[in-house]
Scaffold this motif. Structure first.
Motif, PDB file in Angstrom:
ATOM      1  N   UNK A 132     -16.248 -12.706   2.936  1.00 45.87           N
ATOM      2  CA  UNK A 132     -15.805 -11.793   4.240  1.00 45.87           C
ATOM      3  C   UNK A 132     -16.585 -10.331   3.698  1.00 45.87           C
ATOM      4  N   UNK A 133     -16.624  -9.441   4.567  1.00 46.62           N
ATOM      5  CA  UNK A 133     -17.208  -7.836   4.231  1.00 46.62           C
ATOM      6  C   UNK A 133     -16.288  -7.517   3.613  1.00 46.62           C
ATOM      7  N   UNK A 134     -16.449  -5.966   3.374  1.00 51.11           N
ATOM      8  CA  UNK A 134     -15.363  -4.875   2.664  1.00 51.11           C
ATOM      9  C   UNK A 134     -14.175  -5.013   3.086  1.00 51.11           C
ATOM     10  N   UNK A 135     -14.087  -5.179   4.470  1.00 52.14           N
ATOM     11  CA  UNK A 135     -12.709  -5.179   5.050  1.00 52.14           C
ATOM     12  C   UNK A 135     -12.308  -3.613   5.662  1.00 52.14           C
ATOM     13  N   UNK A 136     -11.299  -3.347   6.024  1.00 48.13           N
ATOM     14  CA  UNK A 136     -10.588  -2.163   6.508  1.00 48.13           C
ATOM     15  C   UNK A 136     -10.679  -1.178   5.545  1.00 48.13           C
ATOM     16  N   UNK A 137     -11.286   0.135   5.862  1.00 46.72           N
ATOM     17  CA  UNK A 137     -11.065   1.057   4.784  1.00 46.72           C
ATOM     18  C   UNK A 137     -10.253   1.718   4.617  1.00 46.72           C
ATOM     19  N   UNK A 138      -9.672   2.159   3.388  1.00 46.56           N
ATOM     20  CA  UNK A 138      -8.304   2.867   3.223  1.00 46.56           C
ATOM     21  C   UNK A 138      -8.452   4.313   3.681  1.00 46.56           C
ATOM     22  N   UNK A 139      -7.130   4.733   4.340  1.00 43.41           N
ATOM     23  CA  UNK A 139      -6.915   5.976   4.733  1.00 43.41           C
ATOM     24  C   UNK A 139      -6.191   6.997   3.525  1.00 43.41           C
ATOM     25  N   UNK A 140      -6.638   7.921   3.441  1.00 40.03           N
ATOM     26  CA  UNK A 140      -6.065   9.090   2.211  1.00 40.03           C
ATOM     27  C   UNK A 140      -4.553   9.212   2.891  1.00 40.03           C
ATOM     28  N   UNK A 141      -3.742   9.209   1.747  1.00 38.31           N
ATOM     29  CA  UNK A 141      -2.220   9.737   1.966  1.00 38.31           C
ATOM     30  C   UNK A 141      -2.157  11.062   2.604  1.00 38.31           C
ATOM     31  N   UNK A 142      -1.463  11.359   3.555  1.00 40.96           N
ATOM     32  CA  UNK A 142      -1.495  12.585   4.465  1.00 40.96           C
ATOM     33  C   UNK A 142       0.003  13.295   3.878  1.00 40.96           C
ATOM     34  N   UNK A 143       0.735  12.599   3.177  1.00 43.28           N
ATOM     35  CA  UNK A 143       1.897  13.243   3.000  1.00 43.28           C
ATOM     36  C   UNK A 143       1.598  14.246   1.822  1.00 43.28           C
ATOM     37  N   UNK A 144       2.487  15.459   2.057  1.00 40.61           N
ATOM     38  CA  UNK A 144       2.493  16.467   0.891  1.00 40.61           C
ATOM     39  C   UNK A 144       3.073  15.987  -0.554  1.00 40.61           C
ATOM     40  N   UNK A 145       2.421  16.381  -1.464  1.00 36.83           N
ATOM     41  CA  UNK A 145       3.407  16.109  -2.650  1.00 36.83           C
ATOM     42  C   UNK A 145       4.252  17.329  -2.805  1.00 36.83           C
ATOM     43  N   UNK A 146       5.337  16.849  -3.682  1.00 35.69           N
ATOM     44  CA  UNK A 146       6.477  17.824  -3.785  1.00 35.69           C
ATOM     45  C   UNK A 146       5.880  18.826  -4.931  1.00 35.69           C
ATOM     46  N   UNK A 147       6.188  20.115  -4.679  1.00 36.05           N
ATOM     47  CA  UNK A 147       5.584  20.818  -5.663  1.00 36.05           C
ATOM     48  C   UNK A 147       6.968  21.256  -6.393  1.00 36.05           C
ATOM     49  N   UNK A 148       7.031  21.241  -7.804  1.00 31.67           N
ATOM     50  CA  UNK A 148       8.310  21.727  -8.527  1.00 31.67           C
ATOM     51  C   UNK A 148       7.828  22.924  -9.513  1.00 31.67           C
ATOM     52  N   UNK A 149       8.537  23.951  -9.381  1.00 33.06           N
ATOM     53  CA  UNK A 149       8.234  25.105 -10.193  1.00 33.06           C
ATOM     54  C   UNK A 149       8.352  24.843 -11.692  1.00 33.06           C
ATOM     55  N   UNK A 150       7.421  25.300 -12.451  1.00 33.95           N
ATOM     56  CA  UNK A 150       7.398  25.094 -13.888  1.00 33.95           C
ATOM     57  C   UNK A 150       8.727  25.544 -14.575  1.00 33.95           C
ATOM     58  N   UNK A 151       9.694  26.458 -14.067  1.00 38.73           N
ATOM     59  CA  UNK A 151      10.523  26.721 -14.723  1.00 38.73           C
ATOM     60  C   UNK A 151      11.815  25.784 -14.547  1.00 38.73           C
ATOM     61  N   UNK A 152      11.849  25.037 -13.572  1.00 40.10           N
ATOM     62  CA  UNK A 152      12.781  23.950 -13.286  1.00 40.10           C
ATOM     63  C   UNK A 152      12.475  22.598 -13.914  1.00 40.10           C
TER      64      UNK A 152
END
Length: 171
Positions: A132-152
């Motif tokens: 079979x061929x390559x198949x469906x291309x993967x989509x990038x994850x559109x969710x935001x990564x949580x940011x944690x402040x360095x002091x925490x």
């Protein structure tokens, strides 16, 4: 409750014995569907007749219907009706088994026909093939990564260490 053969013979007239005998196991298995239906009609008619005679006798005991009541006529009729009811129960069970077997064979034939039609059909989709061929291309994850402040980072474990040190100092 079923009755013994001897009791049935004692309760029934000579012309009623043969159909009752046919309603018992070895002979009942050998009856065809039409013979069984005829036997059921006869048994229902006899049971209904015994029921009607019992009802008429009870009415005559109460002074209705005009007939003179006979002593203990109900007991024999009730036993006779019980014989016919038992025979009806056996014959109905046999008829139900015959009908179930017929339904089973008809359904099996229908299923075999459907399977034959399914196997004779042209495949709706072509096969994927060996490679079979390559198949469906993967989509990038559109969710935001949580940011944690360095002091925490590490503050919770530091708070735990400080609390434990305070408890140890108290003693």
């Amino acid at each position: 409750m079923s009755l013994a053969f001897a009791t049935e013979r004692r309760l029934l007239a000579e012309d009623e014995l043969d159909p009752i005998r046919q309603s018992h196991f070895p002979l009942l298995e050998g009856l065809s569907r039409t013979e069984l239906q005829d036997l059921l009609r006869w048994l229902r008619a006899r049971r209904d007749r015994a029921r009607d005679l019992m009802r008429d006798h009870r009415r005559s005991k109460r002074g209705k219907g005009g007939a003179v009541p006979l002593a203990d006529a109900d007991r024999g009729l009730a036993a006779k009706k019980q014989v016919f009811a038992g025979a009806l129960k056996r014959a109905n069970a046999r008829l139900e088994a015959l009908l179930a077997e017929e339904r089973r064979t008809e359904n099996l034939a229908r299923l075999r026909q459907a399977l034959g039609r399914r196997q004779a059909q042209v495949p709706h989709h072509p096969s994927a093939g060996a490679t079979p061929q390559d198949g469906a291309r993967s989509l990038p994850n559109r969710k935001r990564r949580p940011t944690i402040h360095g002091a925490r980072i590490g503050s919770v474990s530091q708070a735990g260490r400080a609390a434990q040190a305070g408890r140890d100092a108290r003693g």
